[in-house]
Design a protein around this motif. Structure first.
Motif, PDB file in Angstrom:
ATOM      1  N   GLY A   8      14.582  -3.760  -8.848  1.00  0.00           N
ATOM      2  CA  GLY A   8      14.045  -2.431  -8.611  1.00  0.00           C
ATOM      3  C   GLY A   8      14.059  -2.029  -7.151  1.00  0.00           C
ATOM      4  N   LYS A   9      14.699  -2.826  -6.300  1.00  0.00           N
ATOM      5  CA  LYS A   9      14.673  -2.592  -4.860  1.00  0.00           C
ATOM      6  C   LYS A   9      15.337  -1.284  -4.471  1.00  0.00           C
ATOM      7  N   THR A  10      16.461  -0.952  -5.124  1.00  0.00           N
ATOM      8  CA  THR A  10      17.206   0.243  -4.739  1.00  0.00           C
ATOM      9  C   THR A  10      16.397   1.502  -5.017  1.00  0.00           C
ATOM     10  N   VAL A  11      15.730   1.527  -6.153  1.00  0.00           N
ATOM     11  CA  VAL A  11      14.896   2.682  -6.498  1.00  0.00           C
ATOM     12  C   VAL A  11      13.756   2.830  -5.499  1.00  0.00           C
ATOM     13  N   LEU A  12      13.109   1.714  -5.180  1.00  0.00           N
ATOM     14  CA  LEU A  12      11.993   1.755  -4.242  1.00  0.00           C
ATOM     15  C   LEU A  12      12.474   2.156  -2.851  1.00  0.00           C
ATOM     16  N   LEU A  13      13.639   1.665  -2.456  1.00  0.00           N
ATOM     17  CA  LEU A  13      14.197   2.006  -1.147  1.00  0.00           C
ATOM     18  C   LEU A  13      14.413   3.512  -1.032  1.00  0.00           C
ATOM     19  N   GLU A  14      14.952   4.109  -2.076  1.00  0.00           N
ATOM     20  CA  GLU A  14      15.200   5.553  -2.066  1.00  0.00           C
ATOM     21  C   GLU A  14      13.894   6.337  -2.038  1.00  0.00           C
ATOM     22  N   GLN A  15      12.889   5.852  -2.748  1.00  0.00           N
ATOM     23  CA  GLN A  15      11.588   6.524  -2.748  1.00  0.00           C
ATOM     24  C   GLN A  15      10.957   6.464  -1.362  1.00  0.00           C
ATOM     25  N   MET A  16      11.083   5.299  -0.701  1.00  0.00           N
ATOM     26  CA  MET A  16      10.543   5.163   0.646  1.00  0.00           C
ATOM     27  C   MET A  16      11.272   6.081   1.626  1.00  0.00           C
ATOM     28  N   ARG A  17      12.573   6.223   1.439  1.00  0.00           N
ATOM     29  CA  ARG A  17      13.338   7.117   2.310  1.00  0.00           C
ATOM     30  C   ARG A  17      12.895   8.561   2.118  1.00  0.00           C
ATOM     31  N   ASN A  18      12.705   8.959   0.868  1.00  0.00           N
ATOM     32  CA  ASN A  18      12.241  10.325   0.592  1.00  0.00           C
ATOM     33  C   ASN A  18      10.865  10.571   1.201  1.00  0.00           C
ATOM     34  N   ASP A  19       9.988   9.564   1.099  1.00  0.00           N
ATOM     35  CA  ASP A  19       8.651   9.697   1.682  1.00  0.00           C
ATOM     36  C   ASP A  19       8.726   9.824   3.199  1.00  0.00           C
ATOM     37  N   ALA A  20       9.630   9.051   3.815  1.00  0.00           N
ATOM     38  CA  ALA A  20       9.790   9.120   5.270  1.00  0.00           C
ATOM     39  C   ALA A  20      10.291  10.497   5.694  1.00  0.00           C
ATOM     40  N   GLU A  21      11.271  11.018   4.959  1.00  0.00           N
ATOM     41  CA  GLU A  21      11.804  12.342   5.274  1.00  0.00           C
ATOM     42  C   GLU A  21      10.721  13.417   5.128  1.00  0.00           C
ATOM     43  N   ALA A  22       9.860  13.266   4.131  1.00  0.00           N
ATOM     44  CA  ALA A  22       8.790  14.238   3.919  1.00  0.00           C
ATOM     45  C   ALA A  22       7.797  14.247   5.081  1.00  0.00           C
ATOM     46  N   LEU A  23       7.700  13.127   5.776  1.00  0.00           N
ATOM     47  CA  LEU A  23       6.807  13.018   6.931  1.00  0.00           C
ATOM     48  C   LEU A  23       7.492  13.432   8.231  1.00  0.00           C
ATOM     49  N   GLY A  24       8.735  13.876   8.136  1.00  0.00           N
ATOM     50  CA  GLY A  24       9.439  14.320   9.324  1.00  0.00           C
ATOM     51  C   GLY A  24      10.208  13.236  10.046  1.00  0.00           C
ATOM     52  N   VAL A  25      10.305  12.048   9.441  1.00  0.00           N
ATOM     53  CA  VAL A  25      11.060  10.951  10.040  1.00  0.00           C
ATOM     54  C   VAL A  25      12.541  11.126   9.717  1.00  0.00           C
ATOM     55  N   HIS A  26      13.401  10.875  10.678  1.00  0.00           N
ATOM     56  CA  HIS A  26      14.841  10.965  10.448  1.00  0.00           C
ATOM     57  C   HIS A  26      15.322   9.650   9.829  1.00  0.00           C
ATOM     58  N   SER A  27      15.966   9.727   8.694  1.00  0.00           N
ATOM     59  CA  SER A  27      16.406   8.517   8.007  1.00  0.00           C
ATOM     60  C   SER A  27      17.916   8.359   8.103  1.00  0.00           C
ATOM     61  N   VAL A  28      18.328   7.096   8.144  1.00  0.00           N
ATOM     62  CA  VAL A  28      19.741   6.728   8.104  1.00  0.00           C
ATOM     63  C   VAL A  28      19.911   5.879   6.858  1.00  0.00           C
ATOM     64  N   ARG A  29      20.635   6.374   5.872  1.00  0.00           N
ATOM     65  CA  ARG A  29      20.751   5.710   4.569  1.00  0.00           C
ATOM     66  C   ARG A  29      22.140   5.138   4.395  1.00  0.00           C
ATOM     67  N   LEU A  30      22.238   3.838   4.133  1.00  0.00           N
ATOM     68  CA  LEU A  30      23.539   3.238   3.879  1.00  0.00           C
ATOM     69  C   LEU A  30      23.412   2.021   2.984  1.00  0.00           C
ATOM     70  N   GLU A  31      24.521   1.700   2.345  1.00  0.00           N
ATOM     71  CA  GLU A  31      24.618   0.513   1.499  1.00  0.00           C
ATOM     72  C   GLU A  31      25.676  -0.391   2.094  1.00  0.00           C
ATOM     73  N   ALA A  32      25.396  -1.680   2.105  1.00  0.00           N
ATOM     74  CA  ALA A  32      26.287  -2.645   2.741  1.00  0.00           C
ATOM     75  C   ALA A  32      27.096  -3.389   1.687  1.00  0.00           C
TER      76      ALA A  32
END
Length: 351
Positions: A8-32
């Motif tokens: 479930g890590k990928t789903v949680l990672l995306e949720q955390m990114r969305n939460d960060a963006e909602a707080l005004g944090v700039h996110s860099v999203r990538l898959e390795a």
């Protein structure tokens, strides 16, 4: 700085990114993915983050300098990492992230990015999925760069998601990674949470599950989130009316297993060599695991030392991991059952 590992890590990672963006944090999203370098993955995403930061008047000058640093970074490392492709209109700034040494250059680049974010009154967080596939020297450079930024209290961080071997790989890359990161594990849901994951969304649509139906799905899935979704979906499609019954679940199980075999499991199986398949089939014969390496070798009629390279290859592919010294376990839940289905006879025992 956080490292996530488990189901479930990928789903949680995306949720955390969305939460960060909602707080005004700039996110860099990538898959390795396997076969791509970290500089190649980072460069275009860092460019996008800097372009967003440059829209603010306060950080415009700092962002331009960071972009020049990125240009130098890409140019200096292009020879070593030929997969770097990033288009920049600015010329490199001599001496800024252009030494050709990944650890030095990445630290200089991320430091400049973080200073730009601070000037803009925000932060930058890199969300990296499948972090276990990043080569050790590149992972070491990332960890070292973050350590340097942390020491200067600069607003930049990483949330990385990966398979269970991530903690060990990070520690091998840099010994201080253990204290630099947190490593929350995402495993199977509890009985209460698994029940809620099934019952709550169905109830919102006016549909109920019987107690036996819920217990049946949890028993099949062992509480793993993605499998709960699959069984819930197929049980919903099979059921003719509410409530969804244990009989519906039993009928849906064949469809759920078939869907997982053809997609989730088969994709992983097809990446394996014949010897790697035999190794995993021997593990499956012993059960869900974890298993001692010696027991797996004995099942195959081989010496542990002879199978060590195969084991290392499978760890590198993310198929297995070592929960403790000498132990081996599947990284993907229920994979032992799949291996028995895909290789049902004794051909795996042949030398």
């Amino acid at each position: 700085m956080v490292g996530l590992r488990g189901v479930g890590k990928t789903v949680l990672l995306e949720q955390m990114r969305n939460d960060a963006e909602a707080l005004g944090v700039h996110s860099v999203r990538l898959e390795a993915p396997e076969g791509r370098s970290l500089p190649a993955l980072l460069a275009p995403q860092v460019r996008l983050a800097l372009l967003r930061l440059s829209r603010g008047e306060r950080a415009k000058g700092m962002a331009a300098r960071a972009l020049r640093g990125l240009a130098g970074f890409a140019k200096a490392l292009k020879v070593k990492y030929s997969d770097i492709e990033v288009g920049l209109d600015l010329d490199p700034e001599p001496g800024l992230a252009d030494n050709g040494d990944l650890e030095l250059d990445l630290a200089a680049l991320l430091e400049q990015v973080a200073r730009t974010a601070r000037e803009a009154g925000t932060a930058v967080v890199m969300f990296i999925d499948e972090l276990q596939y990043v080569a050790e020297e590149q992972l070491a450079a990332l960890i070292s760069s973050l350590h340097r930024c942390t020491q200067q209290k600069l607003p930049i961080g990483v949330v990385g998601a990966g398979l269970p071997q991530l903690r060990g790989r990070a520690g091998n890359a840099k010994s201080y990674a253990e204290r630099l990161f947190d490593y929350p594990e995402i495993g199977p849901l509890s009985q209460v949470d698994a029940r809620q994951a099934l019952v709550k969304p169905a109830r919102a649509q006016g549909v109920e599950f019987t107690v036996d139906a819920v217990e049946g799905i949890i028993n099949h899935t062992k509480g793993y989130p993605y499998f709960l979704q699959e069984w819930g979906k197929h049980a919903w499609e099979v059921a003719q009316a509410s409530p969804i019954t244990a009989g519906d679940v039993q009928q849906a199980s064949a469809q759920a297993i078939g869907a997982l075999d053809e997609s989730f499991f088969r994709v992983r199986f097809d990446r394996l060599t014949p010897l790697q398949k035999r190794y995993l089939r021997a593990m499956a014969e012993l059960g869900a695991g974890p298993h001692r390496s010696g027991d797996i070798a004995e099942a195959l009629g081989r010496k542990v030392t002879a199978l060590a390279p195969v084991r290392n290859e499978l760890i590198g592919k993310g198929m297995i991991w070592s929960p403790s010294h000498g132990d081996t376990a599947f990284t993907v839940p229920l994979f032992d059952e799949f291996m028995k289905r895909i290789i049902p006879d004794d051909t795996w025992k042949e030398s």
